[in-house]
Design an enzyme around this catalytic site. Sequence first.
Site, PDB file in Angstrom:
ATOM      1  N   HIS A   1      13.094  -4.006  26.237  1.00 45.05           N
ATOM      2  CA  HIS A   1      13.673  -4.763  27.353  1.00 45.05           C
ATOM      3  C   HIS A   1      14.748  -5.730  26.854  1.00 45.05           C
ATOM      4  O   HIS A   1      15.764  -5.936  27.513  1.00 45.05           O
ATOM      5  CB  HIS A   1      12.586  -5.553  28.089  1.00 45.05           C
TER       6      HIS A   1
ATOM      7  N   GLY B   1       7.451  -5.953  33.787  1.00 45.65           N
ATOM      8  CA  GLY B   1       6.916  -6.969  32.884  1.00 45.65           C
ATOM      9  C   GLY B   1       6.438  -6.351  31.586  1.00 45.65           C
ATOM     10  O   GLY B   1       6.865  -5.260  31.218  1.00 45.65           O
TER      11      GLY B   1
END
EC number: 6.3.2.1
Length: 294
Positions: free
Chosen positions: A45, A39
């Site tokens: 990402h 996360g």
Amino acid sequence: MDSRNEPRTGGVPTIVETRRELAELRPHLGTVALVPTMGALHEGHRSLFRLAAEHADTVVASIFVNPLQFGPNEDYERYPRTFDADLEVCAAEGVRAVFAPSTAEMYPAPQVVTVNPGPMGGVLEGEFRPGFFDGVLTVVAKLLNMVRPDTAVFGEKDAQQLALVRRMVRDLALPVRIVGAPTLRDPDGLAVSSRNVYLSPAERTTALALSAALFAARDAADGGGPDRPLAAARTVLREAETADPPLHVDYLTLVDPDTFAEIPGGSAHGGAAILAVAARVGATRLIDNIHLVL
Ligand code: PAF
């Protein structure tokens, strides 16, 4: 099947919290590229998701802050948890499903059997974070078994992790292809990382020494072996060790890209190498690396 798990053609990703839901959804996904994450999703990402999309019909992200890879004095409790914002990133990047298990779902019983990373897991990060790679490889093996992706994508910023995942896949004959994604950098050179949010402006200025040292080494690498690039990088780091706030260097090491065996200064080694650095500024520990040709 839970209505949340019906196949979708775009928009908000399907959130899957249990192995059972995942097993129900999996036949609807075609070929899958998995991006395992903890996360706190950022531009780095996003670049992994985009690369993943080139390799399969469907991109699946996992979001799980893995307690097994944090030491007792590390930042497990304060690791940034930003699930709602993470979902927005996944939606914007066309991630089809997010596997976000609870700790009890991932570890329903104490994890007795773990993946031993071998000697490659005992150097560099493994030396400074004992047990770290056992935790990483164990959770990655479980995620691969649960999601059953065709491809899994990992960032090159965590070069030792990527090399160990590749080695695990080879040594344990896991049926998945591993793809490495190039490190994303901010315009000032700092490698994008979830931990950058911890840095004050002054700490961030000091932290720029990591990438500056690696770039100095790259510029000094002239096919003449390890000495010149190592010396160039050390000069940059030494200066940062006296900055305010100072940099505390854990290691600056040249390694073989496949084995992570050290390439010592003074040796006649030529060819491909990775220069890896880890350092702390304030309470934040950062890592970075660069590929060199010696
Ligand atoms: O690189 C990470 O974020 C983690 O180490 C990983 C691969 C998701 C395993 O927890």
